[in-house]
Design a protein around this motif. Structure first.
Motif, PDB file in Angstrom:
ATOM      1  N   LEU A 121       0.825  -1.204   0.000  1.00  0.00           N
ATOM      2  CA  LEU A 121       0.000   0.000   0.000  1.00  0.00           C
ATOM      3  C   LEU A 121       0.861   1.257   0.000  1.00  0.00           C
ATOM      4  CD1 LEU A 121      -2.935   1.025   0.138  1.00  0.00           C
ATOM      5  CD2 LEU A 121      -2.704   1.060   2.630  1.00  0.00           C
ATOM      6  N   VAL A 122       1.919   1.263   0.810  1.00  0.00           N
ATOM      7  CA  VAL A 122       2.831   2.412   0.866  1.00  0.00           C
ATOM      8  C   VAL A 122       3.627   2.501  -0.436  1.00  0.00           C
ATOM      9  CG1 VAL A 122       4.880   3.346   2.020  1.00  0.00           C
ATOM     10  CG2 VAL A 122       2.973   2.458   3.379  1.00  0.00           C
ATOM     11  N   GLU A 123       4.085   1.374  -0.932  1.00  0.00           N
ATOM     12  CA  GLU A 123       4.853   1.352  -2.175  1.00  0.00           C
ATOM     13  C   GLU A 123       4.062   1.984  -3.320  1.00  0.00           C
ATOM     14  OE1 GLU A 123       7.984   0.890  -4.526  1.00  0.00           O
ATOM     15  OE2 GLU A 123       8.106  -0.136  -2.588  1.00  0.00           O
ATOM     16  N   ALA A 124       2.761   1.733  -3.343  1.00  0.00           N
ATOM     17  CA  ALA A 124       1.916   2.255  -4.417  1.00  0.00           C
ATOM     18  C   ALA A 124       1.768   3.771  -4.348  1.00  0.00           C
ATOM     19  CB  ALA A 124       0.543   1.599  -4.351  1.00  0.00           C
ATOM     20  N   GLN A 125       2.036   4.356  -3.185  1.00  0.00           N
ATOM     21  CA  GLN A 125       1.904   5.804  -3.025  1.00  0.00           C
ATOM     22  C   GLN A 125       3.139   6.565  -3.529  1.00  0.00           C
ATOM     23  OE1 GLN A 125       1.058   6.589   1.109  1.00  0.00           O
ATOM     24  NE2 GLN A 125      -0.593   5.085   1.171  1.00  0.00           N
ATOM     25  N   ILE A 126       4.254   5.869  -3.660  1.00  0.00           N
ATOM     26  CA  ILE A 126       5.508   6.548  -3.972  1.00  0.00           C
ATOM     27  C   ILE A 126       5.475   7.254  -5.327  1.00  0.00           C
ATOM     28  CG2 ILE A 126       7.984   6.219  -4.377  1.00  0.00           C
ATOM     29  CD1 ILE A 126       7.919   4.042  -2.206  1.00  0.00           C
ATOM     30  N   PRO A 127       5.011   6.623  -6.425  1.00  0.00           N
ATOM     31  CA  PRO A 127       5.003   7.341  -7.714  1.00  0.00           C
ATOM     32  C   PRO A 127       4.172   8.625  -7.676  1.00  0.00           C
ATOM     33  CG  PRO A 127       4.721   4.990  -8.059  1.00  0.00           C
ATOM     34  CD  PRO A 127       4.609   5.208  -6.586  1.00  0.00           C
ATOM     35  N   ALA A 129       3.910  14.598  -7.443  1.00  0.00           N
ATOM     36  CA  ALA A 129       3.379  15.773  -6.736  1.00  0.00           C
ATOM     37  C   ALA A 129       4.487  16.706  -6.276  1.00  0.00           C
ATOM     38  CB  ALA A 129       2.535  15.324  -5.541  1.00  0.00           C
ATOM     39  N   HIS A 130       5.634  16.159  -5.871  1.00  0.00           N
ATOM     40  CA  HIS A 130       6.719  16.976  -5.318  1.00  0.00           C
ATOM     41  C   HIS A 130       7.879  17.167  -6.293  1.00  0.00           C
ATOM     42  CE1 HIS A 130       5.037  17.053  -1.218  1.00  0.00           C
ATOM     43  NE2 HIS A 130       4.641  15.811  -1.444  1.00  0.00           N
ATOM     44  N   ASP A 131       7.756  16.578  -7.488  1.00  0.00           N
ATOM     45  CA  ASP A 131       8.807  16.682  -8.500  1.00  0.00           C
ATOM     46  C   ASP A 131      10.156  16.258  -7.918  1.00  0.00           C
ATOM     47  OD1 ASP A 131       9.912  17.163 -10.981  1.00  0.00           O
ATOM     48  OD2 ASP A 131      10.321  19.283 -10.567  1.00  0.00           O
ATOM     49  N   MET A 132      10.163  15.096  -7.312  1.00  0.00           N
ATOM     50  CA  MET A 132      11.371  14.551  -6.691  1.00  0.00           C
ATOM     51  C   MET A 132      11.609  13.134  -7.210  1.00  0.00           C
ATOM     52  SD  MET A 132      10.840  15.583  -2.668  1.00  0.00           S
ATOM     53  CE  MET A 132      10.845  17.282  -2.092  1.00  0.00           C
ATOM     54  N   ASP A 133      12.869  12.682  -7.103  1.00  0.00           N
ATOM     55  CA  ASP A 133      13.140  11.290  -7.432  1.00  0.00           C
ATOM     56  C   ASP A 133      12.693  10.399  -6.273  1.00  0.00           C
ATOM     57  OD1 ASP A 133      15.226  11.091  -5.452  1.00  0.00           O
ATOM     58  OD2 ASP A 133      16.650  11.942  -6.873  1.00  0.00           O
ATOM     59  N   ARG A 134      12.723   9.099  -6.505  1.00  0.00           N
ATOM     60  CA  ARG A 134      12.186   8.146  -5.533  1.00  0.00           C
ATOM     61  C   ARG A 134      12.843   8.285  -4.160  1.00  0.00           C
ATOM     62  NH1 ARG A 134       9.862   2.901  -5.114  1.00  0.00           N
ATOM     63  NH2 ARG A 134      10.821   1.696  -3.433  1.00  0.00           N
ATOM     64  N   GLU A 135      14.171   8.258  -4.131  1.00  0.00           N
ATOM     65  CA  GLU A 135      14.863   8.274  -2.847  1.00  0.00           C
ATOM     66  C   GLU A 135      14.624   9.576  -2.091  1.00  0.00           C
ATOM     67  OE1 GLU A 135      16.194   5.614  -1.509  1.00  0.00           O
ATOM     68  OE2 GLU A 135      15.518   4.617  -3.335  1.00  0.00           O
ATOM     69  N   THR A 136      14.558  10.688  -2.805  1.00  0.00           N
ATOM     70  CA  THR A 136      14.343  11.980  -2.141  1.00  0.00           C
ATOM     71  C   THR A 136      12.941  12.077  -1.575  1.00  0.00           C
ATOM     72  OG1 THR A 136      15.914  13.027  -3.656  1.00  0.00           O
ATOM     73  CG2 THR A 136      14.453  14.483  -2.413  1.00  0.00           C
ATOM     74  N   VAL A 137      11.943  11.626  -2.327  1.00  0.00           N
ATOM     75  CA  VAL A 137      10.572  11.720  -1.829  1.00  0.00           C
ATOM     76  C   VAL A 137      10.358  10.796  -0.631  1.00  0.00           C
ATOM     77  CG1 VAL A 137       9.296   9.939  -3.158  1.00  0.00           C
ATOM     78  CG2 VAL A 137       8.223  12.130  -2.651  1.00  0.00           C
ATOM     79  N   ILE A 138      11.035   9.648  -0.636  1.00  0.00           N
ATOM     80  CA  ILE A 138      10.940   8.762   0.530  1.00  0.00           C
ATOM     81  C   ILE A 138      11.571   9.431   1.743  1.00  0.00           C
ATOM     82  CG2 ILE A 138      11.838   6.621   1.525  1.00  0.00           C
ATOM     83  CD1 ILE A 138      11.479   5.328  -1.246  1.00  0.00           C
ATOM     84  N   ARG A 139      12.774   9.955   1.566  1.00  0.00           N
ATOM     85  CA  ARG A 139      13.534  10.512   2.690  1.00  0.00           C
ATOM     86  C   ARG A 139      12.954  11.824   3.201  1.00  0.00           C
ATOM     87  NH1 ARG A 139      17.764  10.849   0.173  1.00  0.00           N
ATOM     88  NH2 ARG A 139      17.805  13.091  -0.262  1.00  0.00           N
ATOM     89  N   GLU A 140      12.564  12.721   2.285  1.00  0.00           N
ATOM     90  CA  GLU A 140      12.203  14.079   2.691  1.00  0.00           C
ATOM     91  C   GLU A 140      10.702  14.281   2.887  1.00  0.00           C
ATOM     92  OE1 GLU A 140      14.514  16.077   3.528  1.00  0.00           O
ATOM     93  OE2 GLU A 140      16.182  14.898   2.739  1.00  0.00           O
TER      94      GLU A 140
END
Length: 257
Positions: free
Chosen positions: A189-195, A200-211
């Motif tokens: 469920l969380v994984e599906a929210q990442i894209p 929405a934040h115009d960030m890459d995967r690792e940045t959106v997860i971390r920040e």
């Protein structure tokens, strides 16, 4: 940590944290019953897969955790249990004044009341055997709060309180009851929210997860379902015989702030 000869029931366990708990209990040798409200071929196939991979008996039993009678019937249908993991839960985000009453009632029923019903049904068998382990999957939100999650926070605080009462009522009887309080866990469920968050934040995967997603989790790392399951197995081991009525945070430091 050998759980051979023990039967474990894990509610809400055909995916996510519940599935991780079921898999780790099976790995430790327990007979496992997994559960959700659906009754599909793939649910039963999942149970068969867990059993085959770990060389244990694993069954799927459908039960609606919003229905108290169904919660109690789950325990009876399974033939009782030595280990009960109350994991079933749902979420809804809204301001208090706009929170749908139906959603409030459903969250309280599934996240909190189901644990009462399953525990009440399981305890007589545990008392008769002189051994039992009840593990309630609460949340960091059982210890702290966030805006717009009133029902979830109220329910998870209730789970922590119910855990303490259960521990006191079973103290000295060979039965323990504890709550695990995860922070953000990497589930499907969380994984599906990442894209969507990346867009929405115009960030890459690792940045959106971390920040963004892990902003409140100081480790900036997700917990895994296997880590939650491993904590459950530990609480079922002899090393945890005197751990009861408490919370164990698996939250990357969230509640230390």
């Amino acid at each position: 940590m050998d759980l051979n000869g023990k039967r474990a029931i894990v509610t809400g366990s055909n995916s996510g944290i519940g599935l991780g708990c079921a898999e780790e209990l099976a790995r430790a040798g327990a007979e496992v019953v997994i559960n959700s409200f659906t009754d599909r071929d793939e649910d039963h196939a999942l149970a068969e897969k867990i059993g085959r991979e770990h060389g244990v008996s694993c069954r799927y039993i459908a039960a609606d955790m919003s229905d108290g009678e169904a919660c109690r019937a789950l325990i009876e249908t399974a033939g009782g249990c030595d280990i009960l993991v109350n994991n079933a839960g749902i979420q809804h985000v809204s301001s208090i004044e706009e929170f749908p009453v139906g959603k409030w009632n459903a969250i309280l029923a599934i996240n909190l009341s189901s644990a009462f019903h399953t525990t009440a049904a399981a305890l007589p068998g545990m008392r008769a055997k002189g051994w039992g382990r009840i593990v309630n999957i609460a949340s960091a939100h059982g210890l702290t709060a966030s805006p717009y999650k009133s029902a979830y926070v109220a329910a998870k605080h209730g789970v922590v309180g119910f855990t303490k009462v259960t521990a006191l009522e079973t103290a000295g009887k060979g039965i323990t009851c504890n709550a695990i309080c995860p922070g953000y866990v990497l589930t499907p469920l969380v994984e599906a929210q990442i894209p969507d968050q990346m867009k929405a934040h115009d960030m890459d995967r690792e940045t959106v997860i971390r920040e963004v997603m892990l902003d409140r989790q100081p480790s900036r790392q997700f917990a895994t379902t296997g880590q939650i399951g491993g904590t459950v197995v530990f609480l079922c081991s002899g090393a945890a015989d005197q751990i009861t009525g408490t919370t164990i945070s698996v939250d990357g430091g969230w509640t230390a702030l």
